[in-house]
Design an enzyme around this catalytic site. Sequence first.
Site, mmCIF file in Angstrom:
data_model
loop_
_atom_site.group_PDB
_atom_site.id
_atom_site.type_symbol
_atom_site.label_atom_id
_atom_site.label_comp_id
_atom_site.label_asym_id
_atom_site.label_seq_id
_atom_site.Cartn_x
_atom_site.Cartn_y
_atom_site.Cartn_z
ATOM 1 N N LEU A 1 0.823 -1.213 0.000
ATOM 2 C CA LEU A 1 0.000 0.000 0.000
ATOM 3 C C LEU A 1 0.857 1.265 0.000
ATOM 4 C CD1 LEU A 1 -2.167 -2.141 0.860
ATOM 5 C CD2 LEU A 1 -3.282 -0.280 2.082
ATOM 6 N N GLY A 2 2.157 1.093 -0.121
ATOM 7 C CA GLY A 2 3.030 2.263 -0.111
ATOM 8 C C GLY A 2 2.794 3.087 1.142
ATOM 9 N N GLU B 1 2.320 -16.031 24.819
ATOM 10 C CA GLU B 1 1.919 -17.457 24.773
ATOM 11 C C GLU B 1 3.079 -18.331 24.300
ATOM 12 O OE1 GLU B 1 -1.025 -18.899 25.456
ATOM 13 O OE2 GLU B 1 -2.548 -17.330 25.360
HETATM 14 P P1 TGC Z 1 8.945 -28.851 31.174
HETATM 15 O O1 TGC Z 1 9.874 -29.696 31.964
HETATM 16 O O2 TGC Z 1 9.003 -28.902 29.695
HETATM 17 O O3 TGC Z 1 7.437 -29.141 31.597
HETATM 18 C C1 TGC Z 1 6.994 -29.126 32.930
HETATM 19 C C2 TGC Z 1 5.729 -29.964 32.997
HETATM 20 O O4 TGC Z 1 4.731 -29.397 32.129
HETATM 21 C C3 TGC Z 1 4.380 -30.337 31.088
HETATM 22 N N1 TGC Z 1 4.255 -29.562 29.835
HETATM 23 C C4 TGC Z 1 3.106 -29.259 29.271
HETATM 24 N N2 TGC Z 1 1.842 -29.566 29.593
HETATM 25 C C5 TGC Z 1 0.868 -29.080 28.806
HETATM 26 N N3 TGC Z 1 1.107 -28.293 27.740
HETATM 27 C C6 TGC Z 1 2.363 -27.959 27.398
HETATM 28 N N4 TGC Z 1 2.588 -27.171 26.345
HETATM 29 C C7 TGC Z 1 3.432 -28.450 28.165
HETATM 30 N N5 TGC Z 1 4.780 -28.304 28.109
HETATM 31 C C8 TGC Z 1 5.276 -29.004 29.137
HETATM 32 C C9 TGC Z 1 5.510 -31.329 31.046
HETATM 33 O O5 TGC Z 1 5.083 -32.585 30.571
HETATM 34 C C10 TGC Z 1 5.916 -31.394 32.508
HETATM 35 O O6 TGC Z 1 4.958 -32.181 33.181
HETATM 36 P P2 TGC Z 1 5.397 -33.117 34.438
HETATM 37 O O7 TGC Z 1 4.186 -33.957 34.728
HETATM 38 O O8 TGC Z 1 6.580 -33.910 33.969
HETATM 39 O O9 TGC Z 1 5.747 -32.171 35.541
HETATM 40 O O10 TGC Z 1 9.143 -27.340 31.654
HETATM 41 P P3 TGC Z 1 10.292 -26.332 31.360
HETATM 42 O O11 TGC Z 1 10.566 -25.606 32.646
HETATM 43 O O12 TGC Z 1 11.442 -27.031 30.665
HETATM 44 O O13 TGC Z 1 9.608 -25.271 30.398
HETATM 45 C C11 TGC Z 1 9.353 -25.543 29.085
HETATM 46 C C12 TGC Z 1 8.937 -24.242 28.342
HETATM 47 C C13 TGC Z 1 10.107 -23.263 28.229
HETATM 48 C C14 TGC Z 1 8.527 -24.699 26.945
HETATM 49 C C15 TGC Z 1 7.765 -23.562 29.073
HETATM 50 O O14 TGC Z 1 8.200 -23.018 30.267
HETATM 51 C C16 TGC Z 1 7.107 -22.495 28.233
HETATM 52 O O15 TGC Z 1 6.207 -22.784 27.481
HETATM 53 N N6 TGC Z 1 7.517 -21.177 28.388
HETATM 54 C C17 TGC Z 1 6.832 -20.079 27.743
HETATM 55 C C18 TGC Z 1 5.984 -19.344 28.761
HETATM 56 C C19 TGC Z 1 4.709 -18.846 28.177
HETATM 57 O O16 TGC Z 1 4.234 -19.276 27.137
HETATM 58 N N7 TGC Z 1 4.092 -17.908 28.854
HETATM 59 C C20 TGC Z 1 2.830 -17.423 28.438
HETATM 60 C C21 TGC Z 1 2.198 -16.588 29.511
HETATM 61 S S1 TGC Z 1 0.458 -16.370 29.296
HETATM 62 C C22 TGC Z 1 0.313 -15.393 27.957
HETATM 63 O O17 TGC Z 1 1.212 -15.038 27.287
HETATM 64 C C23 TGC Z 1 -1.061 -14.993 27.661
HETATM 65 S S2 TGC Z 1 -1.238 -13.889 26.354
HETATM 66 C C24 TGC Z 1 -2.911 -13.937 26.362
HETATM 67 C C25 TGC Z 1 -3.595 -13.263 25.278
HETATM 68 O O18 TGC Z 1 -3.776 -12.040 25.387
HETATM 69 O O19 TGC Z 1 -4.059 -13.971 24.349
HETATM 70 P P1 FAD Z 2 11.881 -12.974 27.746
HETATM 71 O O1 FAD Z 2 11.561 -14.316 28.277
HETATM 72 O O2 FAD Z 2 12.785 -12.100 28.534
HETATM 73 O O3 FAD Z 2 12.520 -13.181 26.281
HETATM 74 C C1 FAD Z 2 13.180 -12.126 25.568
HETATM 75 C C2 FAD Z 2 13.785 -12.743 24.285
HETATM 76 O O4 FAD Z 2 14.726 -13.770 24.641
HETATM 77 C C3 FAD Z 2 12.733 -13.405 23.387
HETATM 78 O O5 FAD Z 2 13.082 -13.236 22.035
HETATM 79 C C4 FAD Z 2 12.875 -14.870 23.756
HETATM 80 O O6 FAD Z 2 12.461 -15.748 22.725
HETATM 81 C C5 FAD Z 2 14.374 -14.988 23.989
HETATM 82 N N1 FAD Z 2 14.686 -16.118 24.846
HETATM 83 C C6 FAD Z 2 14.297 -16.340 26.137
HETATM 84 N N2 FAD Z 2 14.759 -17.517 26.567
HETATM 85 C C7 FAD Z 2 15.450 -18.062 25.540
HETATM 86 C C8 FAD Z 2 16.150 -19.284 25.354
HETATM 87 N N3 FAD Z 2 16.242 -20.199 26.323
HETATM 88 N N4 FAD Z 2 16.743 -19.500 24.167
HETATM 89 C C9 FAD Z 2 16.652 -18.593 23.159
HETATM 90 N N5 FAD Z 2 15.996 -17.431 23.264
HETATM 91 C C10 FAD Z 2 15.402 -17.177 24.439
HETATM 92 N N6 FAD Z 2 1.495 -13.306 30.425
HETATM 93 C C11 FAD Z 2 0.581 -13.824 31.291
HETATM 94 O O7 FAD Z 2 0.911 -14.566 32.205
HETATM 95 N N7 FAD Z 2 -0.746 -13.545 31.136
HETATM 96 C C12 FAD Z 2 -1.209 -12.735 30.152
HETATM 97 O O8 FAD Z 2 -2.417 -12.513 30.045
HETATM 98 C C13 FAD Z 2 -0.257 -12.145 29.253
HETATM 99 N N8 FAD Z 2 -0.680 -11.255 28.316
HETATM 100 C C14 FAD Z 2 0.262 -10.567 27.584
HETATM 101 C C15 FAD Z 2 -0.139 -9.503 26.774
HETATM 102 C C16 FAD Z 2 0.797 -8.746 26.090
HETATM 103 C C17 FAD Z 2 0.359 -7.554 25.280
HETATM 104 C C18 FAD Z 2 2.181 -9.110 26.154
HETATM 105 C C19 FAD Z 2 3.228 -8.338 25.382
HETATM 106 C C20 FAD Z 2 2.581 -10.158 26.944
HETATM 107 C C21 FAD Z 2 1.633 -10.891 27.689
HETATM 108 N N9 FAD Z 2 2.032 -11.897 28.581
HETATM 109 C C22 FAD Z 2 1.112 -12.469 29.432
HETATM 110 C C23 FAD Z 2 3.445 -12.175 28.783
HETATM 111 C C24 FAD Z 2 4.092 -13.013 27.674
HETATM 112 O O9 FAD Z 2 3.697 -14.335 27.746
HETATM 113 C C25 FAD Z 2 5.614 -12.854 27.809
HETATM 114 O O10 FAD Z 2 5.939 -11.555 27.328
HETATM 115 C C26 FAD Z 2 6.366 -13.925 27.021
HETATM 116 O O11 FAD Z 2 6.175 -15.188 27.613
HETATM 117 C C27 FAD Z 2 7.855 -13.616 26.922
HETATM 118 O O12 FAD Z 2 8.407 -13.279 28.160
HETATM 119 P P2 FAD Z 2 9.297 -11.940 28.298
HETATM 120 O O13 FAD Z 2 8.538 -10.820 27.693
HETATM 121 O O14 FAD Z 2 9.712 -11.840 29.704
HETATM 122 O O15 FAD Z 2 10.564 -12.180 27.362
#
Ligand code: TGC
Ligand code: FAD
Length: 396
Positions: A350-351, A375
């Site tokens: 869209l420039g 997430e």
């Molecule tokens: P790890 O050892 O891999 O796992 C611990 C336990 O959890 C189980 N598990 C899962 N279960 C269900 N779903 C999954 N995706 C699972 N991944 C792992 C696993 O089997 C184990 O179970 P158990 O019975 O053996 O204890 O844990 P780790 O510490 O190595 O972490 C893995 C990692 C890095 C992938 C995990 O910590 C991760 O996904 N980190 C990202 C954090 C994240 O996504 N935060 C999101 C916050 S909420 C948000 O962003 C909402 S935005 C909302 C919006 O506006 O839409």
């Molecule tokens: P960090 O974990 O500090 O990561 C920074 C950078 O480092 C990223 O590029 C990441 O990929 C990289 N990095 C981290 N670890 C590694 C690794 N081991 N190897 C390689 N690269 C790595 N959270 C909630 O709980 N509930 C909510 O409702 C929610 N809503 C959100 C809404 C908004 C608008 C935003 C921006 C975030 C929200 N979040 C929520 C938080 C969101 O899930 C986190 O921002 C996200 O999980 C990343 O964490 P961080 O921002 O601390 O980044």
Amino acid sequence: MSVHATPYLVTIDHLLSDDEKLIWRAAREFCDRNVAPLIEQHYEKGTFPRELILEFAKMGFLGGPLEGYGCTGMNPVAYGLTQVELERQDSGIRSFCSVQTSLAMWPIYSYGEEAQRERWLPGMARGEIVGCFGLTEPNAGSDPGSMRTHAKQDGKGGDYILNGQKFWITNSPIADLAIVWAKTTDFGSDAPVIRGFVVERGAKGLSTPETHGKLSMRASMTGEIVLDDVRVPKENLLPGVHGLKGPLGCLTQARFGIGWGVIGAAMSVYERARSYTMDRVQFDRPLASFQLTQQKLVEMHNDIGKALLLAYHFGRIKQNGTLSPEQVSILKRDNVRMALETARTARSMLGGNGIMGEFGIMRHLCNLETVYTYEGTHEVHTLAIGRALTGLAAFT
Ligand code: TGC
Ligand code: FAD
């Protein structure tokens, strides 16, 4: 009949049941009528259209896949199609509904006991109770296992006292309840274990300040959850899960919806770029007649089609109950990246107009930067898939 006004050569329409087609069409019509006219204004002002919450409820968008308690029990494909339509308007609108459904209602439904389900879910399905999900903290983002928020039981069998801070929490400033994940040692284990609590607005010591200054997700409310000696009744502990798998299980539900939703954002920007380049004339010809423009359209169109097929395929696997968290990581990671790249390409087509609010592309592009990060960041999902492929964890 297809919902598409713009032609797509890769479709799933013939794979859908009549009910699924009806749900898709109803969601499209609802969103075009109720969300489209006001979204740009809210985005510019940085406000969430709260007036829509009760309307979302009437459409069955709150708790859609859950059964009973006033929820509609949609199958995963039908649910995915509603996410497409919500995010076709704005990622922040889909965020509101997916946090309510997957991150607030789902844990009560899956980890709660019957009295808890009856107490909260019907009001949440009606949009009268808004929920949020507190996992992330200032020093615990990608590594939620390092959280510091903790819960201490006030005597054996007593209430819990929660302290800590949750950061980046969607809906927190307007939420009536928060699902808070906290560490506690009060369950006979030496090592602290993560448990889920329902923390209700009004609790002494609880505050939820709004986070200002976002240049993305401006039509979504984001804030903190600050817990300063908050007393949470023992009846508000979710008894059905211990450990990090509790919050990660919720995330698996929400990530599935995101993998669908972003297809809607990509469709919106693709359709806008197509119609704009058909109309806009430069060098005496429509932009769409140039080979380079057509190449961009073809790439965008084909990528959207493939993303839709992947979402559909995984949707049917989820319906059979066998979709793995790693498959959900693939869906979230690859479809979000596709949508973000599609939005960047559309913006360029869209420039100068590509940066203007009225064309909606810049808004989608800015939103998708958040979706790429929340997430589970793109990198975290890459590592989760890499671990599944090799058996070797590369997180640390
Ligand atoms: P790890 O050892 O891999 O796992 C611990 C336990 O959890 C189980 N598990 C899962 N279960 C269900 N779903 C999954 N995706 C699972 N991944 C792992 C696993 O089997 C184990 O179970 P158990 O019975 O053996 O204890 O844990 P780790 O510490 O190595 O972490 C893995 C990692 C890095 C992938 C995990 O910590 C991760 O996904 N980190 C990202 C954090 C994240 O996504 N935060 C999101 C916050 S909420 C948000 O962003 C909402 S935005 C909302 C919006 O506006 O839409
Ligand atoms: P960090 O974990 O500090 O990561 C920074 C950078 O480092 C990223 O590029 C990441 O990929 C990289 N990095 C981290 N670890 C590694 C690794 N081991 N190897 C390689 N690269 C790595 N959270 C909630 O709980 N509930 C909510 O409702 C929610 N809503 C959100 C809404 C908004 C608008 C935003 C921006 C975030 C929200 N979040 C929520 C938080 C969101 O899930 C986190 O921002 C996200 O999980 C990343 O964490 P961080 O921002 O601390 O980044």
